[in-house]
Design a protein around this motif. Sequence first.
Motif, mmCIF file in Angstrom:
data_model
loop_
_atom_site.group_PDB
_atom_site.id
_atom_site.type_symbol
_atom_site.label_atom_id
_atom_site.label_comp_id
_atom_site.label_asym_id
_atom_site.label_seq_id
_atom_site.Cartn_x
_atom_site.Cartn_y
_atom_site.Cartn_z
ATOM 1 N N ASN A 382 0.816 -1.229 0.000
ATOM 2 C CA ASN A 382 0.000 0.000 0.000
ATOM 3 C C ASN A 382 0.845 1.272 0.000
ATOM 4 O O ASN A 382 0.514 2.249 0.668
ATOM 5 C CB ASN A 382 -0.948 0.022 1.217
ATOM 6 N N CYS A 383 1.920 1.238 -0.752
ATOM 7 C CA CYS A 383 2.811 2.403 -0.763
ATOM 8 C C CYS A 383 2.280 3.535 -1.648
ATOM 9 O O CYS A 383 2.722 4.677 -1.536
ATOM 10 C CB CYS A 383 4.202 1.993 -1.235
ATOM 11 N N GLY A 384 1.375 3.181 -2.572
ATOM 12 C CA GLY A 384 0.799 4.209 -3.444
ATOM 13 C C GLY A 384 1.717 4.662 -4.572
ATOM 14 O O GLY A 384 1.381 5.575 -5.320
ATOM 15 N N LYS A 385 2.882 4.018 -4.728
ATOM 16 C CA LYS A 385 3.821 4.467 -5.780
ATOM 17 C C LYS A 385 3.211 4.320 -7.177
ATOM 18 O O LYS A 385 3.466 5.119 -8.065
ATOM 19 C CB LYS A 385 5.110 3.651 -5.702
ATOM 20 N N CYS A 386 2.429 3.246 -7.361
ATOM 21 C CA CYS A 386 1.825 3.021 -8.683
ATOM 22 C C CYS A 386 0.891 4.183 -9.040
ATOM 23 O O CYS A 386 0.869 4.635 -10.189
ATOM 24 C CB CYS A 386 1.094 1.679 -8.717
ATOM 25 N N ALA A 387 0.142 4.654 -8.060
ATOM 26 C CA ALA A 387 -0.796 5.755 -8.311
ATOM 27 C C ALA A 387 -0.044 7.070 -8.540
ATOM 28 O O ALA A 387 -0.397 7.860 -9.417
ATOM 29 C CB ALA A 387 -1.761 5.892 -7.137
ATOM 30 N N PRO A 396 -3.878 2.168 -9.724
ATOM 31 C CA PRO A 396 -3.625 0.801 -10.212
ATOM 32 C C PRO A 396 -3.786 -0.266 -9.137
ATOM 33 O O PRO A 396 -4.280 -1.350 -9.417
ATOM 34 C CB PRO A 396 -2.182 0.877 -10.721
ATOM 35 N N PHE A 397 -3.390 0.023 -7.889
ATOM 36 C CA PHE A 397 -3.498 -1.014 -6.842
ATOM 37 C C PHE A 397 -4.956 -1.372 -6.573
ATOM 38 O O PHE A 397 -5.297 -2.517 -6.338
ATOM 39 C CB PHE A 397 -2.784 -0.559 -5.553
ATOM 40 N N ARG A 398 -5.870 -0.383 -6.678
ATOM 41 C CA ARG A 398 -7.303 -0.655 -6.489
ATOM 42 C C ARG A 398 -7.836 -1.440 -7.684
ATOM 43 O O ARG A 398 -8.591 -2.400 -7.533
ATOM 44 C CB ARG A 398 -8.088 0.669 -6.384
ATOM 45 N N CYS A 429 6.419 -0.588 -9.046
ATOM 46 C CA CYS A 429 5.857 -1.339 -7.909
ATOM 47 C C CYS A 429 6.923 -2.161 -7.172
ATOM 48 O O CYS A 429 7.517 -3.067 -7.749
ATOM 49 C CB CYS A 429 4.754 -2.259 -8.425
ATOM 50 N N PRO A 430 7.147 -1.895 -5.884
ATOM 51 C CA PRO A 430 8.166 -2.666 -5.152
ATOM 52 C C PRO A 430 7.734 -4.110 -4.884
ATOM 53 O O PRO A 430 8.571 -4.947 -4.567
ATOM 54 C CB PRO A 430 8.319 -1.892 -3.836
ATOM 55 N N ALA A 431 6.441 -4.390 -5.032
ATOM 56 C CA ALA A 431 5.945 -5.759 -4.799
ATOM 57 C C ALA A 431 5.889 -6.559 -6.116
ATOM 58 O O ALA A 431 5.441 -7.703 -6.113
ATOM 59 C CB ALA A 431 4.571 -5.708 -4.152
ATOM 60 N N HIS A 432 6.314 -5.914 -7.227
ATOM 61 C CA HIS A 432 6.373 -6.581 -8.540
ATOM 62 C C HIS A 432 5.031 -7.180 -8.948
ATOM 63 O O HIS A 432 4.961 -8.309 -9.438
ATOM 64 C CB HIS A 432 7.480 -7.645 -8.561
ATOM 65 N N LYS A 433 3.984 -6.433 -8.710
ATOM 66 C CA LYS A 433 2.645 -6.896 -9.076
ATOM 67 C C LYS A 433 2.495 -6.877 -10.606
ATOM 68 O O LYS A 433 2.920 -5.905 -11.257
ATOM 69 C CB LYS A 433 1.582 -5.961 -8.463
ATOM 70 N N PRO A 434 1.867 -7.905 -11.163
ATOM 71 C CA PRO A 434 1.666 -7.925 -12.630
ATOM 72 C C PRO A 434 0.504 -7.008 -13.013
ATOM 73 O O PRO A 434 -0.536 -7.453 -13.499
ATOM 74 C CB PRO A 434 1.364 -9.400 -12.903
HETATM 75 S S1 SF4 Z 1 0.515 -2.289 -6.135
HETATM 76 FE FE1 SF4 Z 1 2.712 -2.018 -5.776
HETATM 77 S S2 SF4 Z 1 3.099 0.183 -6.073
HETATM 78 FE FE2 SF4 Z 1 0.903 -0.079 -5.890
HETATM 79 S S3 SF4 Z 1 0.487 0.298 -3.730
HETATM 80 FE FE3 SF4 Z 1 0.790 -1.923 -3.933
HETATM 81 S S4 SF4 Z 1 2.958 -2.275 -3.556
HETATM 82 FE FE4 SF4 Z 1 2.712 -0.062 -3.886
#
Ligand code: SF4
Length: 454
Positions: A382-387, A396-398, A429-434
């Motif tokens: 939930n770092c919000g970096k993608c947004a 994007p995370f939502r 994304c630090p979690a490398h989400k696809p």
């Molecule tokens: S999807 Fe990745 S970048 Fe976006 S909030 Fe989650 S960890 Fe952060």
Amino acid sequence: MALKSFHGGVHPPEYKELTEDKSLEVMPLPAEIFVPLGQHLGKPANSLVKKGEYVRRGQVLAESSGFISAPVHSPASGKFVKMLKGPVVGGTTADILLIKPGEPDPPKEGEEGAPVDSSPMLLEPYRLEMVSGEQIIERVREAGIVGQGGAAFPTAVKLSPPPDKPIDWMIINAAECEPYLTRDYRLMLERTDDLIDGILLIGKALGETVNLGIGIENNKPEAIQALREGVVRRAVQIEVFELKTKYPQGGEKMLIDAALGRKVPPGALPMEVGCVIQNVGTALAIRDAVLGGEVPATATLTVSGLGINEPRNLQVPIGTPLREVIAYCGGANEKARRVVVGGPMMGFAAYSLDAPVVKATSGILVLTEEELKAPPETACVNCGKCAEACPVNLLPFRLLKLAKAGRWEDTRDLGIEVCMECGTCAFTCPAHKPLVQYLRLGKKNVRNLPRKES
Ligand code: SF4
Ligand code: SF4
């Protein structure tokens, strides 16, 4: 002075040094070329040729099948062997015309004589000072020119905005923000005056009052200098916008925002804010068709990546299989793992190396494990970096969570349709989400939803 840019974006490794000093070379014709009927956005063209017929370079092989369509011409003189179903980039199959370049077989007794003239079929060249806007648009339509920025939208349509959408700016997208790709850079250096001619022609087509510009990232100082010198030498009014290097600066909406400070509303086209964007290669194709009488016979592209032995910038005959281009560049090395067509952020993995190069192919990347490395996916923090990085202000995370749950209507309500699949969120994304895979899936499912009552 601070350089102009847009909200969000990322800085992926550029890898431009692999090819930026490689001058454009012409790749020879292969033994067989495979010309798809659909090389553009819209309906595929309708074939006009007969099996066994001798065709000349530049001859119309297939005619446009509607308003959003484009004719297809022969990239070489030779024999039309047959139509077949073959692989195309994107993982599907399509109707393809197989041409064997070279001299025709001598006609047998009783057979109709095959023409032996193998010189290119040229259209009548115009002069820059004399040609009218209508003649330019008609020639662009006749030559089957499509946008070189990726979507392959028929250019004649883009040059004919509806009368209720007045255009006051035409900007050339010279950002070339995708890593690895340097073909536009080379074209700007090697064909500066031709590019200026192309820009002036587009200006004429859109109306004499349209302002002309070029948007270019500041990681190309030589090209910026060449363009500025060219503009002064030719004494023409073309503004060179020097923009901050940031991905995806070459997205149309990002370019307009950065250069002019105008915001294209979600889901709208650049014409809503009075703009038309054209690519460097498109402007040159327009120049070649109008002033040179030529139709597109080659695609200018970058062959790069740590998995190719001889990275290059090439003019490749349209219809050349990907495997032939790779072989021409010294072949793939033992570290090669994947071939991507286009740039690494928005391109497509090549499922078959028999797929051919088409009008809008911008790059062939042979990538290694090192370049593809995708660390394992972990939990969202939930770092919000993608947004923060998303250039069109999505969450994007939502969207990822909703797409995973199959809640397509909710993804639509959150604006998934404006996602341009640029990959910026996934890169950050630090979690490398696809993220992009799920965003694509979401968009596909949203397209199939019943339309909302307004
Ligand atoms: S999807 Fe990745 S970048 Fe976006 S909030 Fe989650 S960890 Fe952060
Ligand atoms: S892929 Fe879509 S959601 Fe992700 S940054 Fe690009 S536009 Fe935003």
